[in-house]
Design a protein around this motif. Structure first.
Motif, PDB file in Angstrom:
ATOM      1  N   ARG A  32      -1.061   9.417   8.622  1.00  0.00           N
ATOM      2  CA  ARG A  32      -1.820  10.554   8.062  1.00  0.00           C
ATOM      3  C   ARG A  32      -1.723  10.570   6.537  1.00  0.00           C
ATOM      4  NH1 ARG A  32       0.466  12.876  12.664  1.00  0.00           N
ATOM      5  NH2 ARG A  32       2.090  13.936  11.473  1.00  0.00           N
ATOM      6  N   LEU A  33      -0.553  10.232   6.004  1.00  0.00           N
ATOM      7  CA  LEU A  33      -0.371  10.200   4.553  1.00  0.00           C
ATOM      8  C   LEU A  33      -1.258   9.130   3.921  1.00  0.00           C
ATOM      9  CD1 LEU A  33       1.228  11.286   2.093  1.00  0.00           C
ATOM     10  CD2 LEU A  33       2.861   9.439   2.504  1.00  0.00           C
ATOM     11  N   ILE A  34      -1.312   7.973   4.527  1.00  0.00           N
ATOM     12  CA  ILE A  34      -2.167   6.902   4.014  1.00  0.00           C
ATOM     13  C   ILE A  34      -3.636   7.324   4.107  1.00  0.00           C
ATOM     14  CG2 ILE A  34      -2.882   4.498   4.331  1.00  0.00           C
ATOM     15  CD1 ILE A  34       0.000   4.866   3.186  1.00  0.00           C
ATOM     16  N   ALA A  35      -4.002   8.028   5.174  1.00  0.00           N
ATOM     17  CA  ALA A  35      -5.375   8.511   5.320  1.00  0.00           C
ATOM     18  C   ALA A  35      -5.726   9.502   4.210  1.00  0.00           C
ATOM     19  CB  ALA A  35      -5.572   9.147   6.688  1.00  0.00           C
ATOM     20  N   VAL A  36      -4.770  10.325   3.817  1.00  0.00           N
ATOM     21  CA  VAL A  36      -4.986  11.265   2.713  1.00  0.00           C
ATOM     22  C   VAL A  36      -5.330  10.502   1.438  1.00  0.00           C
ATOM     23  CG1 VAL A  36      -3.756  12.840   1.142  1.00  0.00           C
ATOM     24  CG2 VAL A  36      -3.645  13.199   3.603  1.00  0.00           C
ATOM     25  N   ALA A  37      -4.672   9.393   1.236  1.00  0.00           N
ATOM     26  CA  ALA A  37      -4.898   8.605   0.020  1.00  0.00           C
ATOM     27  C   ALA A  37      -6.335   8.119  -0.069  1.00  0.00           C
ATOM     28  CB  ALA A  37      -3.937   7.426  -0.017  1.00  0.00           C
ATOM     29  N   GLU A  38      -6.978   7.927   1.064  1.00  0.00           N
ATOM     30  CA  GLU A  38      -8.364   7.473   1.068  1.00  0.00           C
ATOM     31  C   GLU A  38      -9.284   8.471   0.361  1.00  0.00           C
ATOM     32  OE1 GLU A  38      -9.651   4.505   2.244  1.00  0.00           O
ATOM     33  OE2 GLU A  38      -7.529   3.978   2.404  1.00  0.00           O
ATOM     34  N   ALA A  39      -8.930   9.738   0.390  1.00  0.00           N
ATOM     35  CA  ALA A  39      -9.770  10.777  -0.221  1.00  0.00           C
ATOM     36  C   ALA A  39      -9.564  10.894  -1.728  1.00  0.00           C
ATOM     37  CB  ALA A  39      -9.479  12.123   0.451  1.00  0.00           C
ATOM     38  N   TYR A  40      -8.621  10.148  -2.290  1.00  0.00           N
ATOM     39  CA  TYR A  40      -8.297  10.257  -3.711  1.00  0.00           C
ATOM     40  C   TYR A  40      -8.426   8.890  -4.379  1.00  0.00           C
ATOM     41  CZ  TYR A  40      -6.543  14.796  -2.344  1.00  0.00           C
ATOM     42  OH  TYR A  40      -6.442  16.065  -1.855  1.00  0.00           O
ATOM     43  N   PRO A  41      -9.598   8.611  -4.958  1.00  0.00           N
ATOM     44  CA  PRO A  41      -9.804   7.291  -5.584  1.00  0.00           C
ATOM     45  C   PRO A  41      -8.786   6.981  -6.681  1.00  0.00           C
ATOM     46  CG  PRO A  41     -11.878   8.516  -5.429  1.00  0.00           C
ATOM     47  CD  PRO A  41     -10.781   9.445  -5.009  1.00  0.00           C
ATOM     48  N   ASP A  42      -8.387   7.985  -7.446  1.00  0.00           N
ATOM     49  CA  ASP A  42      -7.397   7.736  -8.498  1.00  0.00           C
ATOM     50  C   ASP A  42      -6.058   7.308  -7.907  1.00  0.00           C
ATOM     51  OD1 ASP A  42      -9.235   8.387 -10.435  1.00  0.00           O
ATOM     52  OD2 ASP A  42      -8.508  10.443 -10.711  1.00  0.00           O
ATOM     53  N   LYS A  97      -5.652   5.793  -4.948  1.00  0.00           N
ATOM     54  CA  LYS A  97      -5.823   4.445  -4.414  1.00  0.00           C
ATOM     55  C   LYS A  97      -5.739   3.398  -5.519  1.00  0.00           C
ATOM     56  CE  LYS A  97      -9.243   3.707  -1.718  1.00  0.00           C
ATOM     57  NZ  LYS A  97     -10.511   3.707  -0.994  1.00  0.00           N
ATOM     58  N   ALA A  98      -6.176   3.769  -6.723  1.00  0.00           N
ATOM     59  CA  ALA A  98      -6.172   2.833  -7.845  1.00  0.00           C
ATOM     60  C   ALA A  98      -4.812   2.750  -8.537  1.00  0.00           C
ATOM     61  CB  ALA A  98      -7.242   3.231  -8.861  1.00  0.00           C
ATOM     62  N   ASN A  99      -3.918   3.684  -8.242  1.00  0.00           N
ATOM     63  CA  ASN A  99      -2.608   3.718  -8.878  1.00  0.00           C
ATOM     64  C   ASN A  99      -1.802   2.478  -8.473  1.00  0.00           C
ATOM     65  OD1 ASN A  99       0.382   4.355  -8.719  1.00  0.00           O
ATOM     66  ND2 ASN A  99      -0.336   6.106  -9.910  1.00  0.00           N
ATOM     67  N   GLN A 100      -1.301   1.745  -9.470  1.00  0.00           N
ATOM     68  CA  GLN A 100      -0.571   0.502  -9.191  1.00  0.00           C
ATOM     69  C   GLN A 100       0.721   0.757  -8.432  1.00  0.00           C
ATOM     70  OE1 GLN A 100      -0.094  -1.426 -12.980  1.00  0.00           O
ATOM     71  NE2 GLN A 100      -2.087  -2.438 -12.843  1.00  0.00           N
ATOM     72  N   ASN A 101       1.403   1.857  -8.749  1.00  0.00           N
ATOM     73  CA  ASN A 101       2.636   2.192  -8.045  1.00  0.00           C
ATOM     74  C   ASN A 101       2.351   2.459  -6.573  1.00  0.00           C
ATOM     75  OD1 ASN A 101       5.418   2.776  -7.814  1.00  0.00           O
ATOM     76  ND2 ASN A 101       5.021   4.952  -8.080  1.00  0.00           N
ATOM     77  N   PHE A 102       1.279   3.212  -6.305  1.00  0.00           N
ATOM     78  CA  PHE A 102       0.912   3.505  -4.926  1.00  0.00           C
ATOM     79  C   PHE A 102       0.538   2.217  -4.191  1.00  0.00           C
ATOM     80  CE2 PHE A 102      -2.133   4.804  -1.616  1.00  0.00           C
ATOM     81  CZ  PHE A 102      -1.301   5.638  -0.881  1.00  0.00           C
ATOM     82  N   ALA A 103      -0.227   1.357  -4.833  1.00  0.00           N
ATOM     83  CA  ALA A 103      -0.627   0.093  -4.211  1.00  0.00           C
ATOM     84  C   ALA A 103       0.598  -0.770  -3.900  1.00  0.00           C
ATOM     85  CB  ALA A 103      -1.596  -0.660  -5.125  1.00  0.00           C
ATOM     86  N   ALA A 104       1.531  -0.821  -4.837  1.00  0.00           N
ATOM     87  CA  ALA A 104       2.755  -1.606  -4.609  1.00  0.00           C
ATOM     88  C   ALA A 104       3.563  -1.016  -3.451  1.00  0.00           C
ATOM     89  CB  ALA A 104       3.598  -1.653  -5.877  1.00  0.00           C
ATOM     90  N   LEU A 105       3.647   0.312  -3.389  1.00  0.00           N
ATOM     91  CA  LEU A 105       4.376   0.956  -2.285  1.00  0.00           C
ATOM     92  C   LEU A 105       3.683   0.689  -0.951  1.00  0.00           C
ATOM     93  CD1 LEU A 105       5.313   4.327  -4.009  1.00  0.00           C
ATOM     94  CD2 LEU A 105       6.913   2.571  -3.234  1.00  0.00           C
ATOM     95  N   GLN A 106       2.360   0.701  -0.939  1.00  0.00           N
ATOM     96  CA  GLN A 106       1.641   0.405   0.297  1.00  0.00           C
ATOM     97  C   GLN A 106       1.927  -1.029   0.761  1.00  0.00           C
ATOM     98  OE1 GLN A 106      -2.467   1.612  -0.770  1.00  0.00           O
ATOM     99  NE2 GLN A 106      -2.381   2.677   1.187  1.00  0.00           N
ATOM    100  N   ILE A 107       1.954  -1.955  -0.173  1.00  0.00           N
ATOM    101  CA  ILE A 107       2.252  -3.348   0.179  1.00  0.00           C
ATOM    102  C   ILE A 107       3.672  -3.454   0.725  1.00  0.00           C
ATOM    103  CG2 ILE A 107       2.637  -5.652  -0.786  1.00  0.00           C
ATOM    104  CD1 ILE A 107       0.265  -5.043  -2.697  1.00  0.00           C
ATOM    105  N   GLU A 108       4.620  -2.806   0.055  1.00  0.00           N
ATOM    106  CA  GLU A 108       6.009  -2.820   0.533  1.00  0.00           C
ATOM    107  C   GLU A 108       6.116  -2.206   1.925  1.00  0.00           C
ATOM    108  OE1 GLU A 108       9.186  -3.908  -0.409  1.00  0.00           O
ATOM    109  OE2 GLU A 108       7.919  -5.157  -1.673  1.00  0.00           O
ATOM    110  N   LEU A 109       5.398  -1.100   2.131  1.00  0.00           N
ATOM    111  CA  LEU A 109       5.422  -0.446   3.435  1.00  0.00           C
ATOM    112  C   LEU A 109       4.823  -1.361   4.502  1.00  0.00           C
ATOM    113  CD1 LEU A 109       6.082   2.071   5.090  1.00  0.00           C
ATOM    114  CD2 LEU A 109       3.825   2.951   4.489  1.00  0.00           C
ATOM    115  N   ALA A 110       3.720  -2.006   4.190  1.00  0.00           N
ATOM    116  CA  ALA A 110       3.096  -2.920   5.152  1.00  0.00           C
ATOM    117  C   ALA A 110       4.037  -4.083   5.474  1.00  0.00           C
ATOM    118  CB  ALA A 110       1.770  -3.438   4.604  1.00  0.00           C
ATOM    119  N   ASN A 111       4.682  -4.635   4.453  1.00  0.00           N
ATOM    120  CA  ASN A 111       5.643  -5.731   4.683  1.00  0.00           C
ATOM    121  C   ASN A 111       6.813  -5.260   5.531  1.00  0.00           C
ATOM    122  OD1 ASN A 111       4.128  -7.545   3.203  1.00  0.00           O
ATOM    123  ND2 ASN A 111       5.261  -7.207   1.306  1.00  0.00           N
ATOM    124  N   THR A 112       7.279  -4.063   5.255  1.00  0.00           N
ATOM    125  CA  THR A 112       8.397  -3.508   6.021  1.00  0.00           C
ATOM    126  C   THR A 112       7.992  -3.272   7.468  1.00  0.00           C
ATOM    127  OG1 THR A 112       9.327  -2.511   4.045  1.00  0.00           O
ATOM    128  CG2 THR A 112      10.057  -1.607   6.153  1.00  0.00           C
TER     129      THR A 112
END
Length: 193
Positions: free
Chosen positions: A110-120, A122-137
């Protein structure tokens, strides 16, 4: 002379049979110990990956909070699910932990789905890096769970099949629970960029 030779042969055969049974008991017991230790080690790997996920969540929540502060309910649900999962890691069995982890996975989705509604966001490098780390984990958790399931299956098969189950019963080797999340048909957390 013939009687004592026969008794000697029978005694020798009996001694060999007794030694063979003793050797088999020792081998069966040692095999059960190895399989139990392998299941314990594979459980520890799940635990390591789950703790890694727990460590990522506060950073992810904080990043989302900076962009979507009014999504408080979703953020609170993630924090509560994380707390519940961490509490289960202190004493819950595999079934209780799997349920708590399933709730956490749903909250993260649900948290990741919330991010879809906020283009800024989604574009945040920290958020993108955390998403990648979460996916790897999540991938590492899935692999660790697969290894644990295999180890538990091997252990349970050895502890529950004849004749090894006789040694298992005497040695206190009990069947283990699998780590199976509720709603197992669900897929992994979806991470979109």
């Amino acid at each position: 002379m013939g009687g004592s030779a026969t008794a000697s042969v029978v005694g020798g055969v009996l001694l060999i049979v007794i030694l063979a049974v003793i050797i088999w008991i020792i081998a069966a017991y040692n095999r059960l110990v190895r399989l139990r230790n392998q299941a314990d080690a594979s459980w520890a790997q799940i635990d390591v990956q789950l703790k890694r996920r727990y460590d990522l969540i506060p950073n992810l929540v904080q990043t989302v909070q900076g962009y979507a502060a009014h999504e408080r309910g979703t953020l609170d649900a993630v924090v509560a699910a994380r707390g519940n999962a961490m509490n289960m890691s202190q004493g819950g069995g595999p079934a209780q932990r799997a349920e708590a982890e399933g709730m956490l996975t749903q909250a993260l989705g649900r948290l990741i789905a919330v991010a879809e509604a906020y283009p800024d966001l989604k574009a945040n490098q920290n958020f993108a890096a955390l998403q990648i780390e979460l996916a790897n984990t999540e991938d590492k958790i899935a692999y660790a769970r697969q290894f644990f399931t295999s180890a538990v299956q091997s252990y349970n098969n050895a502890a529950q099949t004849l004749p090894t189950n006789l040694i298992a019963g005497l040695g206190g080797f009990r069947a283990r629970e699998f780590f199976q999340a509720a709603g197992e048909e669900r897929g992994p957390v979806q991470v979109r960029f």
